[in-house]
Every structure is written in C-alpha cells, then in structure tokens.
Scaffold this active site. Structure first.
Site, PDB file in Angstrom:
ATOM      1  N   SER A  46       0.838  -1.211   0.000  1.00 19.91           N
ATOM      2  CA  SER A  46       0.000   0.000   0.000  1.00 19.91           C
ATOM      3  C   SER A  46       0.871   1.260   0.000  1.00 19.91           C
ATOM      4  CB  SER A  46      -0.955   0.005   1.187  1.00 19.91           C
ATOM      5  OG  SER A  46      -0.244  -0.070   2.395  1.00 19.91           O
ATOM      6  N   HIS A  47       2.190   1.128   0.177  1.00 20.23           N
ATOM      7  CA  HIS A  47       3.072   2.296   0.139  1.00 20.23           C
ATOM      8  C   HIS A  47       4.156   2.175  -0.923  1.00 20.23           C
ATOM      9  CE1 HIS A  47       0.867   2.846   3.809  1.00 20.23           C
ATOM     10  NE2 HIS A  47       1.060   4.128   3.598  1.00 20.23           N
ATOM     11  N   GLU A 187      -4.660   0.535   2.842  1.00 22.75           N
ATOM     12  CA  GLU A 187      -5.080  -0.885   2.842  1.00 22.75           C
ATOM     13  C   GLU A 187      -6.563  -0.988   2.507  1.00 22.75           C
ATOM     14  OE1 GLU A 187      -3.019  -3.339   3.270  1.00 22.75           O
ATOM     15  OE2 GLU A 187      -1.282  -2.421   4.236  1.00 22.75           O
TER      16      GLU A 187
HETATM   17  P1  NDP Z   1      -0.463  -3.721   9.739  1.00 18.25           P
HETATM   18  O1  NDP Z   1      -1.704  -3.823  10.555  1.00 18.25           O
HETATM   19  O2  NDP Z   1      -0.365  -4.526   8.510  1.00 18.25           O
HETATM   20  O3  NDP Z   1       0.794  -4.078  10.634  1.00 18.25           O
HETATM   21  C1  NDP Z   1       1.089  -3.320  11.785  1.00 18.25           C
HETATM   22  C2  NDP Z   1       2.311  -3.858  12.465  1.00 18.25           C
HETATM   23  O4  NDP Z   1       1.980  -5.085  13.112  1.00 18.25           O
HETATM   24  C3  NDP Z   1       3.463  -4.162  11.520  1.00 18.25           C
HETATM   25  O5  NDP Z   1       4.657  -3.750  12.091  1.00 18.25           O
HETATM   26  C4  NDP Z   1       3.404  -5.681  11.357  1.00 18.25           C
HETATM   27  O6  NDP Z   1       4.672  -6.272  11.091  1.00 18.25           O
HETATM   28  C5  NDP Z   1       2.904  -6.103  12.723  1.00 18.25           C
HETATM   29  N1  NDP Z   1       2.205  -7.382  12.697  1.00 18.25           N
HETATM   30  C6  NDP Z   1       1.204  -7.760  11.872  1.00 18.25           C
HETATM   31  N2  NDP Z   1       0.799  -9.009  12.163  1.00 18.25           N
HETATM   32  C7  NDP Z   1       1.560  -9.427  13.195  1.00 18.25           C
HETATM   33  C8  NDP Z   1       1.629 -10.626  13.964  1.00 18.25           C
HETATM   34  N3  NDP Z   1       0.826 -11.661  13.706  1.00 18.25           N
HETATM   35  N4  NDP Z   1       2.535 -10.696  14.957  1.00 18.25           N
HETATM   36  C9  NDP Z   1       3.359  -9.657  15.229  1.00 18.25           C
HETATM   37  N5  NDP Z   1       3.346  -8.497  14.544  1.00 18.25           N
HETATM   38  C10 NDP Z   1       2.454  -8.388  13.546  1.00 18.25           C
HETATM   39  O7  NDP Z   1      -0.159  -2.178   9.355  1.00 18.25           O
HETATM   40  P2  NDP Z   1      -1.195  -0.980   9.116  1.00 18.25           P
HETATM   41  O8  NDP Z   1      -2.159  -1.429   8.094  1.00 18.25           O
HETATM   42  O9  NDP Z   1      -1.701  -0.470  10.396  1.00 18.25           O
HETATM   43  O10 NDP Z   1      -0.215   0.135   8.493  1.00 18.25           O
HETATM   44  C11 NDP Z   1       0.384  -0.099   7.239  1.00 18.25           C
HETATM   45  C12 NDP Z   1       1.351   1.005   6.875  1.00 18.25           C
HETATM   46  O11 NDP Z   1       0.666   2.194   6.559  1.00 18.25           O
HETATM   47  C13 NDP Z   1       2.367   1.393   7.940  1.00 18.25           C
HETATM   48  O12 NDP Z   1       3.640   1.230   7.340  1.00 18.25           O
HETATM   49  C14 NDP Z   1       2.101   2.870   8.216  1.00 18.25           C
HETATM   50  O13 NDP Z   1       3.268   3.660   8.468  1.00 18.25           O
HETATM   51  C15 NDP Z   1       1.482   3.289   6.921  1.00 18.25           C
HETATM   52  N6  NDP Z   1       0.665   4.513   7.063  1.00 18.25           N
HETATM   53  C16 NDP Z   1       1.158   5.705   6.612  1.00 18.25           C
HETATM   54  C17 NDP Z   1       0.412   6.876   6.735  1.00 18.25           C
HETATM   55  C18 NDP Z   1       0.961   8.194   6.314  1.00 18.25           C
HETATM   56  O14 NDP Z   1       0.285   9.184   6.498  1.00 18.25           O
HETATM   57  N7  NDP Z   1       2.142   8.282   5.780  1.00 18.25           N
HETATM   58  C19 NDP Z   1      -0.937   6.835   7.307  1.00 18.25           C
HETATM   59  C20 NDP Z   1      -1.319   5.549   7.808  1.00 18.25           C
HETATM   60  C21 NDP Z   1      -0.552   4.440   7.668  1.00 18.25           C
HETATM   61  P3  NDP Z   1       4.985  -6.902   9.621  1.00 18.25           P
HETATM   62  O15 NDP Z   1       5.130  -5.718   8.706  1.00 18.25           O
HETATM   63  O16 NDP Z   1       6.223  -7.690   9.803  1.00 18.25           O
HETATM   64  O17 NDP Z   1       3.791  -7.753   9.260  1.00 18.25           O
END
Ligand code: NDP
Length: 333
Positions: A46-47, A187
């Site tokens: 998504s990024h 997402e």
């Molecule tokens: P996710 O819900 O996909 O993941 C959140 C975190 O939880 C990640 O670090 C992920 O690690 C971890 N995680 C997921 N599943 C597990 C698990 N089973 N056990 C342990 N850790 C886990 O992310 P979001 O959808 O909330 O966010 C996605 C991205 O969007 C982020 O990078 C965020 O910075 C970005 N974003 C940017 C914005 C902006 O304005 N620039 C605004 C909003 C979001 P892993 O990656 O290893 O799965």
C-alpha cells in the site's frame, strides 16, 4: 487480479522515471523512488507503486515542490528541525537522520522535527535507519481526518501511524509500524480495488453504521481507531506530537489547506531516538535478547517486522497489479 512481474530495479526505474517526468529533480526523484522500491521489496504494497499516481497528482497540481532542498536547524542540543521546503517527506528525513544519529550518540536522546513536507509513505524506513545505528527509533505523523475519535461518528484524527524500532545487533530490528486506525486508508483502498471485504469494526458507512464494504468506508464513511478509546488516546497523542510539538498542521488543519488532488496533504513528523548503550549500559542488547528469547519461545508469536524482513531476503521479481503499472506508464507519456 492480473499482475506483471517487475524486478526491484525495474520498480525503482519506473518510479524514478515517472517522478522525474512530472517535475522532481534527480535527488527528490531518487529519494522517493528508493522509498517506493523498498516498500515493494518488503511487501508493504500500500506504500509502493500504488502511491505513484498520488505523488504525481500533487506534483502536477504544484502542491508539492519536486525540487525541494530541505534545511536543517538546531533547536537545542538535543533537538533539530528539518524544514522540508514543501517537498515529499523522504528527502527531508534523509537530511535529518544523520544529524539525529550524531546528537543521540552524544547525548543519549535526540528529537528530530520535520516540517513542511508531504508524507505518503510507511514510517519504518526512518525508525529502521536509527535501529541500524544501534539506536531506538520512534516516529509518528498525522494526516487528513479519516478516523472518528472514540464515541464519534465523524472524522477528526488522521490514520496517524506510529513506528517503533528496537535494535538487535547482528539481526534485523524488532520494528512495528502501524496506523492507529483499525486499518491504514491505503489498505482499505487496496481492499476496495481488489474487491475484498474488511472485518466488521474497521469503519462506518456514511450513515454512521458498521460495514464490511471498504468502498463505503473510503467514500464518505469513516474509519475507527483500533482498540476503541485506547487507540483513540494514542491517535490523539500522535496529533499532539507531530503537529502540536513539531509546529505543523493538525489533521483538521491539513484538510482545510489541502487541494484534494489525491496526493499527500502537508504536515509534519515527529522522530525521536534514544541510545540504549548510553542509557541502559553496554550489555543492553544481551539483556534485551533474553526478553526476545522468552517472547519467541511462546507458540504462535513472531516479532513485528519479521514478515517484511523475510520478504526482503528475496531478490525475485515482484508481482505488481497490471492495471496499476499501465496507469503509471500513462503518467509519463
Ligand atoms: P499492519 O496492521 O499490517 O501491521 C502493523 C504492524 O503489526 C506491523 O509492524 C506488522 O509487522 C505487525 N504485525 C502484523 N501481524 C503481526 C503478527 N501476527 N505478529 C506480530 N506483529 C504483527 O499495518 P497498518 O495497516 O496499520 O499500516 C500499514 C502502513 O501504513 C504502515 O507502514 C504505516 O506507516 C502506513 N501509514 C502511513 C500513513 C501516512 O500518512 N504516511 C498513514 C497511515 C498508515 P509486519 O510488517 O512484519 O507484518
């Protein structure tokens, strides 16, 4: 979904060529393309290239300065500010991180405030850059309102992501990077594009009712904070740190100023780093590894960041949405 297979070099070149064609100079195009390519490499789709049409829209509307030359300024011995010159965030971050590392290694704690930028990326690149220097990194940023504070049905908070990275010498860091909304808007948009449902509780439709349809949330509806009032409190903290403390726009102010070109709104970012060696002492990592051993000995547990770090190991081409690649190619013809 039809896909095309692109190597990481091809992804980088596609991003850079498109950004350069639409008004970025070499340095700005390189910074953003590297961020986009790393996102695709790690499976943060998504990024990755998904963001290119938005980046281009804000270059074309002249909201974003594609030739930004960020300036760095010392605020206190522990705090620095980078004025991003109204460009995209990656170049401002790249300007500030080396100086942040230097002050943190000297004083134990450092704060970097980023202002006058447009953030459209994940936050792990900045916190991981600190962890690679054996420092703890925390970063957060606000965005235009799309999340209702606990109890409300109307948006006020952005999806307000926060990232935390803990260094593990000789290993990839433990790093989380997450929106404080139930789901990042990107997402939700990807789910809408690919025709997937989202879990109930992700957001409300425009009538204020719970829905599993991502299109209803993305178009006129509202996201909810994760964990009810607890996530809502963390999202409030992010508004206060990345706008109130940094001295840039709160999400509601960003909305008032934004031209809605589909690209990122203007805003700031708060980045903090700490030296575990200076604060906890030289055996800090031996102690922390005992904790990770305990954590990982539990069935079902993995460290946050591990999925991305595993994806990163593959040099194979990535499968990219075909429609997206065609759309991007139209942006430089
Ligand atoms: P996710 O819900 O996909 O993941 C959140 C975190 O939880 C990640 O670090 C992920 O690690 C971890 N995680 C997921 N599943 C597990 C698990 N089973 N056990 C342990 N850790 C886990 O992310 P979001 O959808 O909330 O966010 C996605 C991205 O969007 C982020 O990078 C965020 O910075 C970005 N974003 C940017 C914005 C902006 O304005 N620039 C605004 C909003 C979001 P892993 O990656 O290893 O799965």
């Amino acid at each position: 979904m039809k896909t095309v297979s692109l190597t990481l070099d091809e992804i980088y070149d596609l991003a850079k060529r498109t950004l350069a064609f639409n008004g970025c100079d070499e340095t700005n195009a390189e910074s953003v393309s590297r961020t986009v390519c790393r996102a695709e490499r790690d499976g943060s789709i998504s990024h990755g290239l998904f963001r290119i049409p938005g980046y281009v829209a804000s270059l074309r509307s002249k909201k974003v300065n594609g030739k930004a030359k960020p300036k760095i300024e010392e605020l206190t011995q522990n705090a620095i500010r980078v004025d991003g010159d109204y460009g995209f965030a990656p170049i401002a971050i790249n300007t500030g991180i080396p100086a942040l590392v230097k002050i943190t290694k000297k004083f134990g704690v450092g704060v970097l405030t980023i202002t006058n930028t447009h953030h459209f990326a994940a936050l792990w690149p900045e916190t991981e850059a600190l962890a690679e220097e054996d420092l703890i990194g925390i970063a957060c940023t606000a965005y235009k309102p799309s999340v209702a504070p606990a109890g409300a049905k109307k948006p006020l908070f952005g999806t307000n992501p926060i990232s935390f990275a803990w260094p593990r010498p000789g290993k990839t860091p433990a790093v989380y990077d997450m929106a404080t909304a139930t789901m990042a808007l990107g997402e939700v948009q990807v789910a809408a594009r690919d025709g997937h449902k989202v879990p109930l509780g992700t957001g409300l439709n425009k009538e204020g009712e719970l829905t599993t349809n991502p299109s209803e949330i993305a178009n006129g509806g509202v996201l909810l904070p994760f964990g009810g009032y607890k996530g809502s409190a963390i999202s409030m903290m992010i508004e206060l740190l990345s706008a109130g403390l940094v001295g840039d726009l709160f999400s509601f102010e960003a909305k008032e100023e934004d031209n809605n070109d589909g690209g990122p709104a203007r805003g700031g970012e708060f980045i903090m780093s700490m030296s575990p060696e200076l604060i906890a002492g030289k055996d800090w990592h031996v102690h922390a590894e005992k904790f990770f051993e305990q954590m990982l000995s539990l069935d079902g547990v993995r460290l946050p960041g591990q999925r991305r770090h595993t994806n990163r190991l593959s040099n194979e081409p990535r499968n990219i949405n075909k429609e997206l690649v065609e759309k991007i190619k139209e942006l430089f013809s």
